[in-house]
Every structure is written in structure tokens, then in C-alpha cells.
Design an enzyme around this catalytic site. Structure first.
Site, short mmCIF file in Angstrom:
data_model
loop_
_atom_site.label_atom_id
_atom_site.label_comp_id
_atom_site.label_asym_id
_atom_site.label_seq_id
_atom_site.Cartn_x
_atom_site.Cartn_y
_atom_site.Cartn_z
N GLY A 180 3.82 7.46 -1.89
CA GLY A 180 5.24 7.17 -1.94
C GLY A 180 6.17 7.85 -0.97
CB CYS A 208 -2.15 8.11 9.31
SG CYS A 208 -3.19 7.92 7.85
CE LYS A 254 4.04 5.87 6.58
NZ LYS A 254 3.03 6.68 5.83
CG ASP A 288 1.48 3.53 5.64
OD1 ASP A 288 1.20 3.66 6.85
OD2 ASP A 288 1.38 4.45 4.81
CB CYS A 325 -0.96 0.00 1.18
SG CYS A 325 -1.97 -1.49 1.32
CG ASP A 381 -1.49 1.60 -3.60
OD1 ASP A 381 -1.20 2.09 -2.50
OD2 ASP A 381 -2.64 1.63 -4.07
CG ASP A 387 -6.58 -6.20 -3.79
OD1 ASP A 387 -6.10 -6.02 -2.66
OD2 ASP A 387 -7.81 -6.29 -3.99
#
Length: 453
Positions: free
Chosen positions: A269, A386, A271, A333, A265, A289, A316
Site C-alpha cells: 500500500g 522494481c 503507492k 505496479d 497489485c 490485490d 486476481d
């Protein structure tokens, strides 16, 4: 009309553009940040661009409080109004209540002229509502004295259900700090492209272009922008925008020079590029991704920064992954509710529901399960979101560890910069909080594979 007889093009109006953006955000689920990137190009003056950003994000942050004031001044329910008319009223109300530098008559007339061009029949209604608002709401709202969910949800413009759960898990002091922090603009933080420039040289380069920056709070080499625009350095690939909390996640991966890292994921970009700096040109970052559009953005970012060690892959990861190897380092992430980023994406608070959090957590569990199957024995996997919701953080990890006894949680403190080690709790998980730390809200866990399954 100019001397040639041709009509001069109309100068774009900041508040009309803000209303257009807000209407699209509410009507089609678009992201304000992406629309601002596109629409700010209409304005040559940086002050107009700044006002556009301030207005759009200010309205979204204060939407509930603005709507309450507007409803008191309107004889019609706001929910029944045309979307653009409602957005125009919100922009006008924001100017009246929150922008002291804008005279009341200018705020009203600008809104009326704006709506007259697109919805002429609504001009009189908008004029009447905003004039009544200017007369009756002349004093700014007062900070609540009582500690009730209803009072603080209204004052800080958050949904009741979310305020209630924040108070339940954190207590009133921490909850109030978080709610108020969510309504303060977040500083832009830069991550230097270490393959091209040092943090010290980047700071000097920024200063030469009129952008003031100082070292970040907890991450070495990060730079917080204090004034001016870093646009030139960004376009040259010398750095990218990435909050310090997000940068800490990359530190937890503990990628070493020459390693191959799987970034699940990965788009857009930030990270990925940080990890690419860590592994160097001798290493590889497989950036996966499922969203083709977001991966195009990742590819542009990587190309601009000259990070050829990144290998994008559209797939996926909730399905069997098209990867025939195991990795020593993996970052998951995971897509999440984003409640740790309400300062930057305030529209999330008007879209998210408790039911949506449950559905998101199910996808997160599937992603983690698939990615963990690709971790080599003795390898290191970082799971991050997050989000500040337990369903997306510690509960995902607890469920995974119950099903997978060959994995265990690893204390991440040793891989973090010393000032950031205080973010690791007694359970060994990293958590950052906008109200407490001034960073975006993140949860991260490090998992190790102790033996083959």
C-alpha cells in the site's frame, strides 16, 4: 535462579535469533524483512535490534563469500549440513570477518553456545570450523583487480548468471557500481501523510523524538532518515516508509484531486497511500490485490493513516476484473523479480533464476493487458516494476504496444520533479539504479489510450 525459586526466563540471544531467521529464509522461502519485524520485538534494547538487522542482512548480502571461507575451513560440504547449523556457521563467520568490534573468541563461543541449545551434537563441529576460520581468514578479502564475472560475483556475493547479464547490458563500470551498492544498507525514506502533516512539520516531529532526517534527493517532501527511529511517527500514521524511486511512480500517474484511480497489485500500500493523498478526500483509490494476507496489511496501513478514500478489493487481475467502469488513471505496479531492491531484500539473489524471470514476465503481460482494458479514452496508465531486467520492463511494454495500436507511450518528464527528469531515457521510460542514483532500481512507463478500441 531468583529468590522465589523460579527460573528466570532466558534473555534472547541476538545471534541465535539471527540464525533462526536465516534458517527459515533459506528453508521455507520466508522474507527476512517480515521475520525481522516479528523477532525484533523480543529485544528491548535498540542496540540489540540494530545488531539483529545488521547480522541477518549482512549474512544474506555476503552469503557467497562467507560460504567460500567456511568451506575452506570445513571437511564437510556446507550443502550437506543441517540448515540451522549452516545458518549458525554463517552468523559466526560474519562476526569473525565483518564485525571488527566482536573479538574472535566471543564470536566463536557465542556460536557454539547457540547451536548447543538446539543441536548439541553439532557444537564440536561448529567450534572446530569457526576456530579454523579465525586462524586462516584473519585478513579481510581483497577487492578484485581483474574484471571477470567469477571474481566479482564472488567478491560481491551475487550469482554468476546475474553478474554476467548486468555486465552485458551496462558495461563494467556501471555493473561494479551496482554490485557494490547492493551490499550497502539502504537508507530509510519516509513519505509524509500530506492529509495530516507537512514535510517540514514531520521533520520537526521526528527531531523531537530523537530521529534525525533531511530532505530526499529528488522527491519534494520526502525525508531520508539519518539516525534514530521514526517508529512513533509511523505508528501515528504521520508517514510511511517508501523509497524515493517508488514515490516517483506515483508522481507519474498524475492523479488529480477528486479523480478515481485504479491501483492494480496494490498491497502492501505505499503507492496506494501516496495516490490517496493526491486525489484527496473527494477522490477514490480502488486498491486491488489477489493476496488476502497482503491486503490485510494494506487495510491496516490505510486505517492507521486515516485514508478513507481507499477502497480495498481482493481480486486476481489476470482474470476478467470484477469492475464495471473505466478509469482515467491506472497504476499497474506489477509483481516482479525485485532485482532493483537487492539492498533491502538480499535473499532474492539466492532464489531467482533466469527461468523464473521469463515466467514472471508472462504474468506481467497478462496483468497489463487486463488493466489496459479498463482505461478510459484519453486516460493514463503507468506500468512499473522494481526490477532492472529488460524482460520485465521495456520488453513487456514493446510486446503490449505491438498488440494494442490504440495505445502509445507518453513522455513522463513533465510530471516528474525537476531533479528526477534525468532518470527518463531517450526511449521515454523512467529507470533508476542503486549504483548510479542511490535509489531502489525501478522501471516505469506511461501509456496513453488515444482512442476507443
Amino acid at each position: 535462579m531468583n529468590p522465589s525459586g523460579r527460573t528466570e526466563p532466558r534473555t534472547p540471544d541476538v545471534r541465535a535469533t539471527a540464525a533462526e531467521i536465516l534458517d527459515r529464509v533459506e528453508r521455507s522461502g520466508a522474507w527476512a524483512s517480515r521475520l525481522l519485524e516479528t523477532h525484533e520485538q523480543r529485544f528491548a534494547d535498540r542496540r540489540d535490534r540494530a545488531l539483529l538487522h545488521e547480522t541477518v542482512l549482512g549474512v544474506l548480502r555476503g552469503q557467497r563469500l562467507l560460504d567460500a571461507a567456511l568451506q575452506r575451513a570445513s571437511h564437510r560440504p556446507l550443502s550437506e549440513l543441517d540448515g540451522l547449523v549452516r545458518a549458525t556457521l554463517r552468523v559466526g563467520a560474519y562476526a569473525l570477518i565483518s564485525l571488527d568490534r566482536v573479538p574472535d573468541h566471543a564470536a566463536v563461543s557465542t556460536a557454539v553456545e547457540s547451536v548447543r541449545r538446539r543441536k548439541p551434537r553439532a557444537a564440536g563441529f561448529v567450534n572446530g570450523v569457526l576456530r579454523r576460520l579465525a586462524r586462516t581468514e584473519s585478513e579481510p578479502p581483497v577487492r578484485p583487480r581483474e574484471r571477470t564475472v567469477e571474481a566479482w560475483a564472488l567478491w560481491t556475493s551475487h550469482p554468476d548468471w546475474w553478474v554476467e547479464r548486468v555486465v552485458e547490458r551496462s558495461g563494467w563500470d556501471a555493473a561494479i557500481a551496482l554490485l557494490e551498492a547492493n551490499n550497502r544498507p539502504a537508507r530509510t525514506t519516509l513519505c509524509p501523510n500530506g492529509g495530516r502533516i507537512s514535510a517540514e512539520r514531520l521533520a520537526a516531529t521526528l527531531a523531537e523524538s530523537g530521529c534525525r532526517a533531511r530532505p530526499g534527493r529528488v522527491v519534494p517532501d520526502s525525508l531520508r532518515v539519518l539516525g534514530g527511529s521514526p517508529g512513533d511517527a509511523l505508528s501515528r500514521g504521520l508517514c510511511w516508509v517508501q523509497d524515493e524511486a517508488s514515490q516517483l511512480v506515483s508522481w507519474l500517474v498524475a492523479a488529480e484531486t477528486g479523480q478515481t484511480v485504479l491501483d492494480v497489485c496494490a498491497a502492501p500500500g505505499g503507492k496506494t497511500m501516496h495516490l490517496a493523498n493526491r486525489v484527496g478526500t473527494a477522490g477514490r483509490v480502488i486498491a486491488v490485490d489477489r493476496h488476502r494476507g497482503r491486503m490485510k496489511r494494506l487495510a491496516r496501513n490505510v486505517e492507521r493513516c486515516g485514508l478513507g478514500q481507499v477502497r480495498p478489493l481482493i481480486a486476481d487481475m489476470t482474470a476478467p476484473p470484477p469492475l464495471g467502469t473505466r478509469f482515467e488513471r491506472i497504476l499497474v505496479d506489477a509483481p516482479c523479480s525485485g532485482t532493483g531492491t537487492l539492498r533491502r531484500h538480499p535473499e532474492i539473489r539466492w532464489r531467482l533464476t533466469p527461468e523464473a524471470i521469463k515466467l514472471i514476465s508472462l504474468r506481467q503481460e497478462r496483468l497489463l493487458e487486463r488493466a489496459a482494458g479498463l482505461l478510459a479514452e484519453g486516460g493514463r496508465l503507468v506500468y512499473s516494476v522494481c526490477s532492472m531486467e529488460p524482460e520485465e520492463g521495456e520488453r513487456v511494454i514493446a510486446s503490449f504496444l505491438d498488440r494494442n495500436p490504440v495505445f502509445s507511450a507518453v513522455d513522463p518528464s513533465g510530471e516528474l520533479p525537476e531533479p528526477a527528469r534525468r532518470f527518463v531515457g531517450a526511449d521515454g521510460y523512467l529507470r533508476t539504479d542503486p549504483g548510479r542514483d542511490g535509489l531502489d532500481g525501478f522501471f516505469a512507463a506511461v501509456l496513453g489510450r488515444t482512442r476507443a478500441s
